[in-house]
Design a protein around this motif. Sequence first.
Motif, short mmCIF file in Angstrom:
data_model
loop_
_atom_site.label_atom_id
_atom_site.label_comp_id
_atom_site.label_asym_id
_atom_site.label_seq_id
_atom_site.Cartn_x
_atom_site.Cartn_y
_atom_site.Cartn_z
N THR A 48 51.17 34.95 77.12
CA THR A 48 50.30 34.33 76.13
C THR A 48 49.21 33.56 76.86
N LYS A 49 48.11 33.29 76.18
CA LYS A 49 46.93 32.68 76.79
C LYS A 49 47.23 31.36 77.50
N GLY A 50 48.13 30.57 76.92
CA GLY A 50 48.38 29.25 77.49
C GLY A 50 49.33 29.21 78.66
N LEU A 51 50.02 30.30 78.95
CA LEU A 51 51.01 30.28 80.02
C LEU A 51 50.40 30.16 81.41
N THR A 52 49.33 30.88 81.67
CA THR A 52 48.64 30.77 82.95
C THR A 52 47.54 29.72 82.81
N PRO A 53 47.66 28.59 83.51
CA PRO A 53 46.70 27.49 83.34
C PRO A 53 45.30 27.88 83.79
N GLU A 54 44.31 27.25 83.20
CA GLU A 54 42.92 27.48 83.59
C GLU A 54 42.34 26.22 84.21
N GLY A 55 41.42 26.39 85.14
CA GLY A 55 40.80 25.26 85.81
C GLY A 55 40.64 25.52 87.29
N LYS A 56 40.40 24.45 88.03
CA LYS A 56 40.25 24.53 89.48
C LYS A 56 41.51 23.96 90.13
N PHE A 57 42.13 24.74 90.99
CA PHE A 57 43.36 24.34 91.65
C PHE A 57 43.23 24.57 93.15
N SER A 58 44.26 24.20 93.91
CA SER A 58 44.25 24.41 95.35
C SER A 58 45.44 25.26 95.78
N LEU A 59 45.22 26.05 96.81
CA LEU A 59 46.31 26.83 97.39
C LEU A 59 47.01 25.91 98.40
N VAL A 60 48.23 25.52 98.11
CA VAL A 60 48.88 24.49 98.94
C VAL A 60 50.08 24.97 99.73
N ASN A 61 50.63 26.14 99.44
CA ASN A 61 51.66 26.66 100.33
C ASN A 61 51.69 28.18 100.32
N LYS A 62 52.16 28.75 101.41
CA LYS A 62 52.23 30.19 101.59
C LYS A 62 53.61 30.54 102.14
N VAL A 63 54.30 31.46 101.46
CA VAL A 63 55.65 31.80 101.87
C VAL A 63 55.82 33.32 101.91
N LYS A 64 56.37 33.81 103.00
CA LYS A 64 56.70 35.24 103.10
C LYS A 64 58.09 35.47 102.52
N ASN A 65 58.20 36.47 101.65
CA ASN A 65 59.49 36.84 101.07
C ASN A 65 60.25 35.62 100.53
N ARG A 66 59.61 34.94 99.61
CA ARG A 66 60.23 33.75 99.03
C ARG A 66 61.44 34.12 98.18
N PRO A 67 62.56 33.41 98.32
CA PRO A 67 63.73 33.67 97.47
C PRO A 67 63.41 33.34 96.01
N TRP A 68 64.11 33.97 95.10
CA TRP A 68 64.01 33.62 93.69
C TRP A 68 65.21 32.74 93.37
N TYR A 69 64.97 31.45 93.43
CA TYR A 69 66.05 30.48 93.34
C TYR A 69 66.75 30.51 91.98
N LYS A 70 66.00 30.84 90.95
CA LYS A 70 66.56 30.83 89.60
C LYS A 70 67.78 31.74 89.49
N LYS A 71 67.73 32.89 90.13
CA LYS A 71 68.83 33.86 90.08
C LYS A 71 69.53 34.02 91.43
N ASN A 72 69.15 33.15 92.38
CA ASN A 72 69.74 33.17 93.72
C ASN A 72 69.60 34.55 94.38
N ILE A 73 68.37 35.10 94.28
CA ILE A 73 68.08 36.40 94.89
C ILE A 73 67.26 36.15 96.15
N PRO A 74 67.72 36.59 97.28
CA PRO A 74 67.01 36.32 98.54
C PRO A 74 65.66 37.02 98.62
N GLY A 75 64.79 36.48 99.48
CA GLY A 75 63.50 37.11 99.70
C GLY A 75 63.66 38.46 100.35
N GLY A 76 62.81 39.40 99.97
CA GLY A 76 62.89 40.74 100.52
C GLY A 76 63.81 41.66 99.76
#
Length: 248
Positions: free
Chosen positions: A60-88
């Motif tokens: 829905t339109k409101g789910l992805t925020p609009e505006g100016k933001f900053s890129l503050v972290n970069k992660v390779k193969n980040r785990p999906w913590y919600k379901k405990n699924i490892p990166g990759g």
Amino acid sequence: MQLRKIVFALGILGMSFSLMVKPAEAAQNEAIIINKSNNQLAFYEKGTLVKVLPVATGKTKGLTPEGKFSLVNKVKNRPWYKKNIPGGDPRNPLGARWLGLKVPGDWGHTSGNVYGVHGTNNPSSIGTYASNGCIRMYNKDVIWLYDRADHNIPVYITSASSSFPALAQKYGVAKAKKVVAGYETFNVNLKYGSKGDAVKILQKKLSITADGSFGPQTLKAVKKFQKSKGLVADGIVGPKTRKALFGK
């Protein structure tokens, strides 16, 4: 006393110089612009549009925020913590890379762990409205972006109908507008029903009324141009037609 006068004079000179600096000279040279209206992401480097890539955004339109933001972290193969699924893991919906955005107001989490630009294990969703707020990319595309985007660069998210060159000028990205043969260029596909600045650029190039609306007159002019260049006259302004128009 004489030294104080010299320091004071230099201070005044410095202030005067800073007031003379034009906005374009202070413009940003690197930025990411995401447009939810067409689900595309543009990457600018050294003030030049380098690449436009397809994305998926919020359901829905409101789910992805609009505006100016900053890129503050970069992660390779980040785990999906919600379901405990490892990166990759092929089941991991975050894909090969994560570029976290600092979004004020996201329940106090501004470290880039809530909203981000990331890969996906569902490539068929790219180009659609499918996420819970993040921006999805093909894994090959997010790896490309990950290798080029620096920390703390600005990330603009909008749902405007404007072209990327017009948005880049609005946001102050240097050299955002390129001119070829007296006309600005654009890097989006256009077809019947499209609207905005990119359509105006197209219409000016075709020497027809530039009202910003891709209607019957524009469709007729595009097909005529395509036929003259030996292209498929489908009325869709894609990469081949843009190359024929602007020589690039």
